[in-house]
Design an enzyme around this catalytic site. Structure first.
Site, PDB file in Angstrom:
ATOM      1  N   TYR A 142       0.897  -1.191  -0.024  1.00 44.31           N
ATOM      2  CA  TYR A 142       0.027   0.022  -0.016  1.00 44.31           C
ATOM      3  C   TYR A 142       0.741   1.454   0.030  1.00 44.31           C
ATOM      4  CZ  TYR A 142      -4.338  -2.604   1.001  1.00 44.31           C
ATOM      5  OH  TYR A 142      -5.236  -3.664   0.835  1.00 44.31           O
ATOM      6  N   LYS A 189       2.502 -15.693   2.740  1.00 45.13           N
ATOM      7  CA  LYS A 189       2.563 -16.517   1.505  1.00 45.13           C
ATOM      8  C   LYS A 189       3.924 -16.734   1.093  1.00 45.13           C
ATOM      9  CE  LYS A 189       0.078 -18.226  -1.886  1.00 45.13           C
ATOM     10  NZ  LYS A 189      -0.945 -19.090  -1.936  1.00 45.13           N
ATOM     11  N   ASP A 221      -4.254 -17.600   1.928  1.00 42.84           N
ATOM     12  CA  ASP A 221      -5.414 -18.192   1.114  1.00 42.84           C
ATOM     13  C   ASP A 221      -6.074 -19.121   2.001  1.00 42.84           C
ATOM     14  OD1 ASP A 221      -2.942 -19.576   0.638  1.00 42.84           O
ATOM     15  OD2 ASP A 221      -3.769 -20.310  -1.197  1.00 42.84           O
ATOM     16  N   ASP A 245      -5.528  -6.078   6.041  1.00 39.31           N
ATOM     17  CA  ASP A 245      -6.650  -5.461   5.252  1.00 39.31           C
ATOM     18  C   ASP A 245      -7.872  -6.489   5.210  1.00 39.31           C
ATOM     19  OD1 ASP A 245      -8.292  -3.662   4.632  1.00 39.31           O
ATOM     20  OD2 ASP A 245      -7.332  -3.117   2.718  1.00 39.31           O
ATOM     21  N   ASP A 249     -11.092  -7.589   7.740  1.00 38.60           N
ATOM     22  CA  ASP A 249     -12.588  -7.146   7.375  1.00 38.60           C
ATOM     23  C   ASP A 249     -13.215  -8.502   7.290  1.00 38.60           C
ATOM     24  OD1 ASP A 249     -12.105  -4.566   7.322  1.00 38.60           O
ATOM     25  OD2 ASP A 249     -11.776  -4.290   5.145  1.00 38.60           O
TER      26      ASP A 249
HETATM   27 MG   LIG Z   1     -10.204  -2.513   4.850  1.00 38.99          MG
HETATM   28 MG   LIG Z   2      -4.865 -20.927  -3.056  1.00 40.45          MG
END
Ligand SMILES: [Mg+2]
Ligand SMILES: [Mg+2]
Lengths: 354, 354
Positions: A142, A189, A221, A245, A249
Site C-alpha cells: 500500500y 504467503k 489463502d 486488511d 475485514d
Molecule cells: Mg479494509
Molecule cells: Mg490457494
C-alpha cells in the site's frame, strides 16, 4: 491515575457514539478513582468545514500531548461524490497515522451468544471465537513505489518490508499473545513471496525470545478459509498490511454486526482507539447508531493504560446490555434502544456495580 | 463429435477420481453420439517415480495434441518433508501451466440444498449462490521480480500487470457473463494500488464491447466480507492473481465440501480441467475419495467443447446423487458410498435417462 485523552469526534455518527464513551470513561474514573481530562480536536469533513484542513496542526499537537486518542469516525458523502475536491476527509486520518507513526492496527474479534442469530456463520462455527488481529499498518504494497507507463499500458506496485518494520509489530503481537492464550499465527504467503519469507524468518527469530508462545504459520489463502471454517483456532494473528486488511475485514463479519467492533492503532507515539465502522452519515444525528464499537474501543484504551480491571468492567457492562436486549437498531430492528439510552445503561451499570 | 482428451491421473486420489470421470464421459459419448479418445500422460510424484521428471516432454506433447486435459491431483508427502529434494511434484503443474499459457483459472461456486448442513454458513446466506471466479493466473505479484538484500534485512516483491494480460482474461470473463446472469464484478484495490487502477481502467474500456453485461467494482477487503455476508449477489467475479487466490479459496468453503468443487484453467493452447482438492494421500487407493470434483470438472470440459446439453446431463446426475444421499465419506461419515459406486451411479443415471 491522571490521564489526558485527546478526543476527535469526527464525522457522521462519530460525535454521538464518542459521547457515550466519554460518559462510560467518566463512570470508570469515578468508580476506580482516576481522573481523565479530555481535549477535543478536529479531523475529517468536520475539520474541512471549519478550517479548510482535514487535520489542523492543533489537533496533531493535542494528540501528541495526550496519553491516548479516542476517535469517532471519518468521511462525508459530499466529498466522495465530488471528484474535483482538493482535500478529502480521509486524508486527515492518513496524515495522523503518519505523524503518530501508528505501525500496528489491532482488532479483536469476539462473539456474543445473544448475537449469534445475526452472524452469517452457524453457531457451531462461532463457539469459543476470541482472537485478535495484528496488522502492520505503514509498510508493504500500500505504501510501495507505484508506476504507470506513459502510454498507460503497464502498471506496477512494489511490496517491500524491512527487518525493523517486521520486528516492531511482531514484538507487540508476541507480548499480547503472552497475556492471552499464548498462541501466535503468522499469516503470509511464504511459498511464493520474498517479503513473506522475510516475515517468516524474522518471526521465527523473535519467537525464541517468547518461548512460552506457540507459533504457527498459515498461508493467506488458507487463512481466508480457516477464518470461516474454524475461527476458534486463532488467538493472536499477525500479518502484513494488505493481508491484514483483507483478513481483518473478513473476520469482522463473524460477530454479526460491524457496529460493535473496536480497534486500536499503536505506534511510537500516542495510540489511537476507534470503532471499525464508518461515519454512517445516513444515521448521523438520529441517536440510532450503535455506540458499542466506540465504547469497546474505550475499553481497549483503558487496557493501554494498564487499567485492566477498568477495561473488564466496561466489557462486563457491554455484555450485560447485549444479554438483556438493550441493543441498537442495527441489532434489533423492532425492539431497540437509542444510542444515548445504551450509553446511559452502560454508565449506570458501571456505577451500580461499584 | 470426435474429441481427443489428454488424461493425467497424477498422485494420491487423482487416479481413482479421474477414472470415475472417464466412465462418466464414456456414458455421455454413448448417449449423445460422440467419440472421446484418451491419451494418458504422467505428471507429479508419479512421473518423478517413473521417469525422474515431474513433467516429461511426452506429457506436454500429448497435451498440446489434445482438445482438452483432464487432470487428477498432484503431490506426495515424501517430497514435502524432504528439503533436499531437487525435483518436486508441483513443479510439473507449474511448468505445464506455463507451457500451455494457462492465463485464466475458472472456479464455479455453487451450493446444493442437500449439503447445506455441512456449510459453515447459515442456509439463509447460501440461498441462490451460483457464481464463478475468474482469476488471472500468470501475472501479478506471484510472478514479479523478487529481491532480498544481501544482509537479509530487506525484501521486496513486484506486482505488475500489462494491458494485454488484463485484456485476455477480462474478455473471457465477459463472455462467460453474457452466457450467465450478465453481471461482472471486478475485485481490486483501486483506491490504493496502481495495478488495480489499470485493471479498472481496462475493464471499463472492455465493458463497452459487452453492453449487455452490468459491471460493478468492489475492493478486495469488502469482497472478503461480501462472500460471506451476501454471496448470492455475485455472478461473474474477475480479479488478479493474488486476490483471486484468496477469494476463490475463501469462497470454496461455502458449499460445505472441497471435494466437489471443479476448476478449469484456460489459455492460448489446450485447456486443463481438475478438481480443486489436493492429492489427499491418506485416502489414496481406499476408494473413499469424493469423485464429484473431478466429475464436475469433466462437465466443465464438456462445456468447453460447446457440449452444453452433455454438461447439463452430468450436472443433473451429480445433483441426483447428492439429493438421494449417494455421497462419499467426506459428506456423510456414517452412511456413505465408495468412489467407484458413486461413479457407477452417475454413469448409470446418465445412461438410464438417455
Ligand atoms: Mg479494509
Ligand atoms: Mg490457494
Amino acid at each position: 491515575m491522571e490521564k489526558k485523552i485527546a478526543v476527535i469526534l469526527g464525522d457522521g455518527i462519530g460525535p454521538e457514539v464518542t459521547q457515550q464513551s466519554i460518559k462510560v470513561l467518566n463512570a470508570i474514573a469515578q468508580r476506580f478513582g482516576h481522573s481523565f481530562s479530555y481535549s477535543f480536536g478536529l479531523m475529517g469533513a468536520d475539520a474541512i468545514d471549519k478550517t479548510g484542513n482535514p487535520l489542523p496542526d492543533e489537533t496533531i499537537e493535542t494528540c501528541l500531548q495526550s496519553d491516548a486518542i479516542l476517535f469517532g469516525a471519518i468521511g462525508h458523502p459530499k466529498y466522495d461524490n465530488d471528484p474535483t475536491a482538493k482535500v478529502r476527509p480521509e486524508q486527515g486520518l492518513l496524515r495522523l497515522r503518519k505523524e503518530l507513526q501508528l505501525f500496528a492496527n489491532i482488532r479483536p474479534i469476539s462473539t456474543y451468544s445473544s448475537l449469534q442469530h445475526l452472524s452469517p456463520l452457524k453457531s457451531k462455527q462461532l463457539k469459543g471465537v476470541d482472537f485478535i488481529i495484528f496488522r502492520e499498518l505503514t509498510g508493504g504494497i500500500y505504501f510501495g513505489k507505484k508506476e504507470l507507463s506513459e502510454d498507460g499500458s503497464y502498471a506496477s506496485d512494489l511490496c517491500s518490508y524491512s527487518k525493523e518494520e517486521i520486528e516492531r509489530v511482531s514484538h507487540l503481537a508476541f507480548q499480547y499473545a503472552q497475556k492471552r492464550r499464548k498462541k501466535l499465527t503468522l499469516v503470509d504467503k511464504a511459498n511464493v513471496l520474498e517479503t513473506s519469507r522475510l516475515w517468516r524468518k524474522i518471526v521465527q527469530e523473535i519467537a525464541a525470545q517468547y518461548s512460552d508462545v506457540a507459533v504457527d504459520y498459515m498461508f493467506v489463502d488458507n487463512a481466508a478459509m480457516q477464518i470461516i471454517l474454524n475461527p476458534a483456532q486463532f488467538d493472536v494473528v499477525l500479518t502484513e498490511n494488505m493481508f491484514g486488511d483483507i483478513v481483518s475485514d473478513e473476520a469482522s463479519v463473524l460477530s454479526g454486526s460491524l457496529g460493535l467492533l473496536p480497534s486500536a492503532s499503536v505506534g511510537n507515539k500516542t495510540a489511537l482507539f476507534e470503532p471499525i465502522h464508518g461515519s454512517y452519515p445516513q444515521a448521523a444525528g438520529k441517536d440510532i447508531a450503535n455506540p458499542l464499537g466506540s465504547i469497546l474501543s474505550a475499553a481497549m484504551l483503558l487496557d493501554h493504560f494498564q487499567m485492566n480491571k477498568e477495561a473488564a468492567a466496561v466489557r462486563e457492562a457491554v455484555g450485560w446490555t447485549l444479554a438483556n436486549g438493550f441493543v441498537s437498531k442495527d441489532i434489533d430492528a423492532i425492539n431497540n434502544y437509542s444510542t444515548t439510552a445504551i450509553g446511559d445503561l452502560i454508565m449506570d451499570h458501571i456505577e451500580r456495580n461499584a
